[in-house]
Motif scaffolding. Structure first.
Motif, PDB file in Angstrom:
ATOM      1  N   GLN A 136       0.797  -1.219   0.000  1.00  0.00           N
ATOM      2  CA  GLN A 136       0.000   0.000   0.000  1.00  0.00           C
ATOM      3  C   GLN A 136       0.836   1.280   0.000  1.00  0.00           C
ATOM      4  O   GLN A 136       0.300   2.360   0.176  1.00  0.00           O
ATOM      5  CB  GLN A 136      -0.934   0.013   1.223  1.00  0.00           C
ATOM      6  N   PRO A 138       4.615   3.445  -1.608  1.00  0.00           N
ATOM      7  CA  PRO A 138       5.113   3.983  -2.878  1.00  0.00           C
ATOM      8  C   PRO A 138       5.495   2.929  -3.906  1.00  0.00           C
ATOM      9  O   PRO A 138       5.454   3.202  -5.108  1.00  0.00           O
ATOM     10  CB  PRO A 138       6.341   4.808  -2.453  1.00  0.00           C
ATOM     11  N   SER A 140       3.870   0.242  -4.494  1.00  0.00           N
ATOM     12  CA  SER A 140       2.683  -0.467  -4.984  1.00  0.00           C
ATOM     13  C   SER A 140       2.388  -0.120  -6.445  1.00  0.00           C
ATOM     14  O   SER A 140       1.898  -0.968  -7.208  1.00  0.00           O
ATOM     15  CB  SER A 140       1.470  -0.134  -4.113  1.00  0.00           C
ATOM     16  N   ARG A 141       2.687   1.114  -6.862  1.00  0.00           N
ATOM     17  CA  ARG A 141       2.455   1.489  -8.263  1.00  0.00           C
ATOM     18  C   ARG A 141       3.427   0.792  -9.196  1.00  0.00           C
ATOM     19  O   ARG A 141       3.073   0.438 -10.327  1.00  0.00           O
ATOM     20  CB  ARG A 141       2.585   3.002  -8.418  1.00  0.00           C
ATOM     21  N   LEU A 142       4.651   0.598  -8.729  1.00  0.00           N
ATOM     22  CA  LEU A 142       5.655  -0.046  -9.576  1.00  0.00           C
ATOM     23  C   LEU A 142       5.322  -1.517  -9.818  1.00  0.00           C
ATOM     24  O   LEU A 142       5.609  -2.057 -10.888  1.00  0.00           O
ATOM     25  CB  LEU A 142       7.040   0.073  -8.928  1.00  0.00           C
ATOM     26  N   ALA A 144       2.280  -2.803  -9.686  1.00  0.00           N
ATOM     27  CA  ALA A 144       0.887  -2.961 -10.106  1.00  0.00           C
ATOM     28  C   ALA A 144       0.712  -3.888 -11.312  1.00  0.00           C
ATOM     29  O   ALA A 144      -0.237  -4.685 -11.355  1.00  0.00           O
ATOM     30  CB  ALA A 144       0.255  -1.595 -10.390  1.00  0.00           C
ATOM     31  N   HIS A 148      -2.169  -8.011 -11.898  1.00  0.00           N
ATOM     32  CA  HIS A 148      -3.328  -8.244 -12.764  1.00  0.00           C
ATOM     33  C   HIS A 148      -3.758  -9.705 -12.670  1.00  0.00           C
ATOM     34  O   HIS A 148      -2.962 -10.614 -12.908  1.00  0.00           O
ATOM     35  CB  HIS A 148      -3.001  -7.913 -14.220  1.00  0.00           C
TER      36      HIS A 148
END
Length: 344
Positions: A136, A138, A140-142, A144, A148
């Motif tokens: 949750q 910084p 987490s975006r990398l 992401a 999927h």
């Protein structure tokens, strides 16, 4: 901390389960990484049978809970996360390598810290920070793209036949392992496996029908240790009070057991290389445990108990990662690769 009164039950239950697990692991010195090391280096299944018994008992019991409608696995975050096969594979591999470098898996690191290891304190801090960052924070975006969903739904239609077959297969595996343990005089390992399996089942029962406000989960010591640390620092409510309580319980149970037996002793790093190895192991376990949504307990027992395909992938990746880590320590694989000497 808001809503503290509503946390009392789950936290107390988690503490109870965790303390029992902490005592068992401290007295037995058990570690899944050590069990895999025995297999890879010496061909010994002795300690690995403990893991197999625990997983078999958890699978059989959780399947029964699901079939009887006692625990709704459709609501379990573990099952939902296990659909993301890239995260399960990459996370499991990183966690497996990390636990070798750190000298033990997440639960073993908790026990080692509770018995005086400053090495494991560093491992746990870094594991916690990076597990939270991946889930949750910084990072987490990398990661992401790895999250999927790619594996099919497992519990939405939860196949009756497959669940039944899984339970029957688990019972057969458990009986075979226990019989072998009895023949070879491994009764302590037999009871340890049964105890760990029972702890997993207790987690499902308490977060399922036990505490209606919490989604069904069971034991895990990767991200929950991070959320326990976050709660301790700023009072942030953990996603699962029971699992955060269980992590605290392992620390308490192992510490009490170590003091009572006289085995508590301060352990520090031997040199710079030792520190760097443990630190890198903690980072990899945090990232890997966050991606795979569990450790060798969180996926290796709890995840497998759901029969989710992604959990089997995560565990297989952890085993492969452990092997790679051992090859690295043996000097047969080196990373980063050594640069060539121009004079050679």
């Amino acid at each position: 901390m808001e809503g503290g009164s509503g946390l009392l039950g789950p936290v107390a239950a988690g503490l109870g389960i965790g303390m029992a697990v902490g005592v068992m692991l401290e007295r037995s010195r058990y570690c899944t990484m050590g069990a895999l090391t025995d297999l890879f280096l010496f061909g010994s299944w002795r300690r690995l049978r403990v893991w197999l018994v625990a997983a078999a008992m958890a699978i059989a019991g959780t399947s029964a809970f699901s079939l009887l409608g006692i625990v709704d696995l459709d609501r379990s975050p573990v099952v939902d996360a296990a659909r993301a096969w890239p995260a399960m594979g990459v996370g499991g591999l990183l966690f497996g390598i990390g636990m070798v470098l750190a000298g033990g898996c997440a639960s073993r690191s908790l026990v080692r810290f509770a018995t005086g290891s400053m090495k494991s304190l560093v491992v746990l801090l870094l594991m916690s920070i990076f597990a939270i960052s991946v889930t949750q924070g910084p990072l987490s975006r990398l990661v992401a793209p790895l999250l999927h969903p790619g594996l099919p739904e497992w519990t939405g239609s939860h196949p009756l036949v497959m669940t039944t077959l899984g339970a029957v297969g688990a019972i057969a595996l458990g009986i075979a392992c226990i019989s072998r343990q009895r023949v070879r005089g491994e009764r302590a390992g037999m009871w340890l496996g049964i105890g760990l399996g029972a702890a997993c089942l207790a987690g499902w029962l308490l977060t399922g029908p036990g505490f209606a406000g919490e989604a069904p989960r069971s034991l895990d010591f990767a991200a929950p240790t991070g959320f326990l640390l976050l709660s301790f620092i700023d009072g942030t409510l953990p996603p699962s009070p029971l699992l955060a309580g269980a992590a605290a319980g392992v620390l308490a149970g192992a510490a009490i057991s170590a003091v009572a037996s006289g085995s508590f002793a301060i352990e520090t790093f031997s040199d710079r290389g030792d520190m760097l190895r443990h630190a890198s192991g903690g980072v990899l376990m945090g990232i890997g445990g966050g991606l795979a949504f569990g450790c060798t307990v969180g996926q290796g027992i709890t995840g497998l108990s759901t029969l989710a395909p992604g959990s089997f992938l995560a565990v297989a990746a952890m085993v492969a990662g452990c092997r790679l880590g051992l090859l690295h320590l043996e000097g047969r694989i080196r990373w980063p690769a050594r640069s060539r000497n121009p004079a050679d």
